[in-house]
Motif scaffolding. Sequence first.
Motif, PDB file in Angstrom:
ATOM      1  N   ILE A 164      50.996  51.509  25.134  1.00 35.58           N
ATOM      2  CA  ILE A 164      49.839  52.490  24.874  1.00 35.58           C
ATOM      3  C   ILE A 164      48.535  51.654  24.779  1.00 35.58           C
ATOM      4  N   VAL A 165      47.533  52.119  25.473  1.00 39.29           N
ATOM      5  CA  VAL A 165      46.305  51.499  25.758  1.00 39.29           C
ATOM      6  C   VAL A 165      45.192  52.528  25.666  1.00 39.29           C
ATOM      7  N   LYS A 166      44.117  51.953  25.076  1.00 38.96           N
ATOM      8  CA  LYS A 166      42.960  53.043  24.795  1.00 38.96           C
ATOM      9  C   LYS A 166      42.157  53.042  26.386  1.00 38.96           C
ATOM     10  N   ASP A 167      41.709  54.453  26.900  1.00 36.12           N
ATOM     11  CA  ASP A 167      40.971  54.261  27.906  1.00 36.12           C
ATOM     12  C   ASP A 167      39.603  54.241  27.432  1.00 36.12           C
ATOM     13  N   ALA A 168      38.456  54.310  28.461  1.00 39.41           N
ATOM     14  CA  ALA A 168      37.158  53.880  28.318  1.00 39.41           C
ATOM     15  C   ALA A 168      36.508  54.781  27.182  1.00 39.41           C
ATOM     16  N   ASP A 169      36.977  56.162  26.866  1.00 37.35           N
ATOM     17  CA  ASP A 169      36.560  56.759  25.650  1.00 37.35           C
ATOM     18  C   ASP A 169      37.247  56.509  24.375  1.00 37.35           C
ATOM     19  N   GLY A 170      38.249  55.607  24.337  1.00 37.40           N
ATOM     20  CA  GLY A 170      38.833  55.123  22.980  1.00 37.40           C
ATOM     21  C   GLY A 170      39.962  55.952  22.786  1.00 37.40           C
ATOM     22  N   VAL A 171      40.590  56.879  23.816  1.00 39.49           N
ATOM     23  CA  VAL A 171      41.558  57.516  23.707  1.00 39.49           C
ATOM     24  C   VAL A 171      42.959  56.901  23.865  1.00 39.49           C
ATOM     25  N   ASP A 172      43.899  56.921  23.107  1.00 41.71           N
ATOM     26  CA  ASP A 172      45.229  56.320  23.563  1.00 41.71           C
ATOM     27  C   ASP A 172      45.888  56.890  24.776  1.00 41.71           C
ATOM     28  N   GLN A 173      46.131  56.044  25.612  1.00 45.36           N
ATOM     29  CA  GLN A 173      47.047  56.615  26.906  1.00 45.36           C
ATOM     30  C   GLN A 173      48.383  56.050  26.893  1.00 45.36           C
ATOM     31  N   TYR A 174      49.542  56.659  27.288  1.00 45.30           N
ATOM     32  CA  TYR A 174      50.761  56.176  27.069  1.00 45.30           C
ATOM     33  C   TYR A 174      51.344  56.090  28.527  1.00 45.30           C
ATOM     34  N   PHE A 175      52.126  54.982  28.608  1.00 46.44           N
ATOM     35  CA  PHE A 175      52.766  54.541  29.927  1.00 46.44           C
ATOM     36  C   PHE A 175      54.381  54.374  29.704  1.00 46.44           C
ATOM     37  N   SER A 176      55.260  54.683  30.393  1.00 52.40           N
ATOM     38  CA  SER A 176      56.446  54.460  30.271  1.00 52.40           C
ATOM     39  C   SER A 176      56.903  53.046  30.794  1.00 52.40           C
ATOM     40  N   VAL A 177      57.848  52.452  29.996  1.00 48.90           N
ATOM     41  CA  VAL A 177      58.153  51.094  30.833  1.00 48.90           C
ATOM     42  C   VAL A 177      59.600  51.117  30.610  1.00 48.90           C
ATOM     43  N   ALA A 178      60.154  52.349  31.102  1.00 50.10           N
ATOM     44  CA  ALA A 178      61.594  52.419  31.281  1.00 50.10           C
ATOM     45  C   ALA A 178      62.182  51.818  32.470  1.00 50.10           C
ATOM     46  N   ALA A 179      61.110  51.508  33.762  1.00 50.86           N
ATOM     47  CA  ALA A 179      61.576  50.810  34.749  1.00 50.86           C
ATOM     48  C   ALA A 179      61.817  49.360  34.546  1.00 50.86           C
ATOM     49  N   LEU A 180      61.261  49.108  33.086  1.00 52.64           N
ATOM     50  CA  LEU A 180      61.283  47.552  33.060  1.00 52.64           C
ATOM     51  C   LEU A 180      62.736  47.007  32.031  1.00 52.64           C
ATOM     52  N   THR A 181      62.759  48.294  31.112  1.00 45.28           N
ATOM     53  CA  THR A 181      63.770  48.087  30.155  1.00 45.28           C
ATOM     54  C   THR A 181      64.364  49.135  29.399  1.00 45.28           C
ATOM     55  N   GLU A 182      65.523  49.295  29.119  1.00 42.19           N
ATOM     56  CA  GLU A 182      66.021  50.477  28.504  1.00 42.19           C
ATOM     57  C   GLU A 182      65.686  50.579  27.071  1.00 42.19           C
ATOM     58  N   ASP A 183      65.219  49.627  26.331  1.00 42.53           N
ATOM     59  CA  ASP A 183      64.587  49.694  24.979  1.00 42.53           C
ATOM     60  C   ASP A 183      63.672  48.342  24.593  1.00 42.53           C
ATOM     61  N   ILE A 184      62.880  48.698  23.746  1.00 47.11           N
ATOM     62  CA  ILE A 184      62.133  47.630  23.079  1.00 47.11           C
ATOM     63  C   ILE A 184      63.187  46.785  22.050  1.00 47.11           C
ATOM     64  N   ASP A 185      63.715  45.719  22.487  1.00 49.07           N
ATOM     65  CA  ASP A 185      64.713  45.337  21.638  1.00 49.07           C
ATOM     66  C   ASP A 185      64.719  43.697  21.934  1.00 49.07           C
ATOM     67  N   GLY A 186      65.733  42.919  21.368  1.00 48.71           N
ATOM     68  CA  GLY A 186      65.868  41.492  21.531  1.00 48.71           C
ATOM     69  C   GLY A 186      65.776  41.088  22.939  1.00 48.71           C
ATOM     70  N   GLY A 187      66.609  41.606  23.592  1.00 44.86           N
ATOM     71  CA  GLY A 187      66.833  41.289  25.131  1.00 44.86           C
ATOM     72  C   GLY A 187      65.439  41.408  25.929  1.00 44.86           C
ATOM     73  N   PHE A 188      64.689  42.577  25.853  1.00 46.59           N
ATOM     74  CA  PHE A 188      63.286  42.711  26.276  1.00 46.59           C
ATOM     75  C   PHE A 188      62.446  41.602  25.876  1.00 46.59           C
ATOM     76  N   LEU A 189      62.341  41.171  24.470  1.00 51.02           N
ATOM     77  CA  LEU A 189      61.421  40.391  23.900  1.00 51.02           C
ATOM     78  C   LEU A 189      61.941  39.022  24.611  1.00 51.02           C
ATOM     79  N   ALA A 190      62.993  38.678  24.693  1.00 51.64           N
ATOM     80  CA  ALA A 190      63.466  36.953  24.896  1.00 51.64           C
ATOM     81  C   ALA A 190      63.231  36.900  26.408  1.00 51.64           C
ATOM     82  N   SER A 191      63.143  38.123  27.250  1.00 47.85           N
ATOM     83  CA  SER A 191      63.206  37.960  28.588  1.00 47.85           C
ATOM     84  C   SER A 191      61.630  37.914  29.091  1.00 47.85           C
ATOM     85  N   GLY A 192      60.739  37.790  28.275  1.00 48.63           N
ATOM     86  CA  GLY A 192      59.017  37.816  28.723  1.00 48.63           C
ATOM     87  C   GLY A 192      58.911  39.268  28.764  1.00 48.63           C
TER      88      GLY A 192
END
Length: 305
Positions: free
Chosen positions: A17-45
């Motif tokens: 999630i990042v804020k746009d120029a108007d301060g509104v949250d914008q959501y982006f998928s990271v499914a192409a990088l990882t199946e989940d936000i877990d230990g493996g994701f964090l450990a691999s940078g």
Amino acid sequence: MKFARLGPAGYEQPAVIVKDADGVDQYFSVAALTEDIDGGFLASGGISRARKALESGELPAISAKGLRLGAPVARPGSLVCIGMNYAAHAAESGSAPPQIPVVFLKPSNTVAGPFDAAPIPPSSEKYDWEVELGIVVGKEASYLSSVADAVECIAGYLVANDLSEREYQISGAAGQWTKGKSLPSSTPLGPWLVPADEVDGGALRLRSWVNDEPRQDSNTADLIFDAATLVHHVSQYMLLEPGDIILTGTPEGVALSGRFPYIQPGDVVELEIEGLGRQRQEFYRAAAEGSAPAASVSVGAGKDL
């Protein structure tokens, strides 16, 4: 940049999630990088890879409307907790400030989403709230040689509610902390994981409310043992793995103080840490022969997400 997991319990999808120029949250998928936000994701940078992919426009935008927010880190291997880490809370608990960290464990199956409906145990009369700063471990840590080394093991921070049944926890000659701290859905986490390089975990205001009435109001600058000190200390006694979470303790203003009533069915508890977001739980009495199905609140329905 903030990391979140969106979707029904057990089927969450990773997002940033990042804020746009108007301060509104914008959501982006990271499914192409990882199946989940877990230990493996964090450990691999994973945090760095997601940041680069976002900056280069590789991550697809998604709509979060109507989606449940789950805990921002998939079920941790260890959920390590620190007791009485604010001097004022130690005092209201009837204890002197500890000279070394007080460490205990919660089962990782207590983790819940930040807006999930929260069960009060069937026989509980003293269910208590605790707003806490959560440390997310990003690298394996064992017998760390210095606090400086511990800093490098912190991936980020999140909001936690360390719900506690005080009658189970404290009564009796020895007390039973495990019994009082292990109840189903007693560790709501989130709404987000914020990377450590984007927030000062040592200077964050943290607050709680019950039915819109203020309860806790403190700052992580008042921690007796700060985040890096805790990671270093805990690493001397157990192996910390990527994805593990350390809850750093709660400030004064809980029901245990005797100044406030304990949580009752229908109560709404809200927690907030500056820069890390806000939680909201509505409480119900769990049935003696099994809990009612957990309800959830969509992204758009919570306060100040």
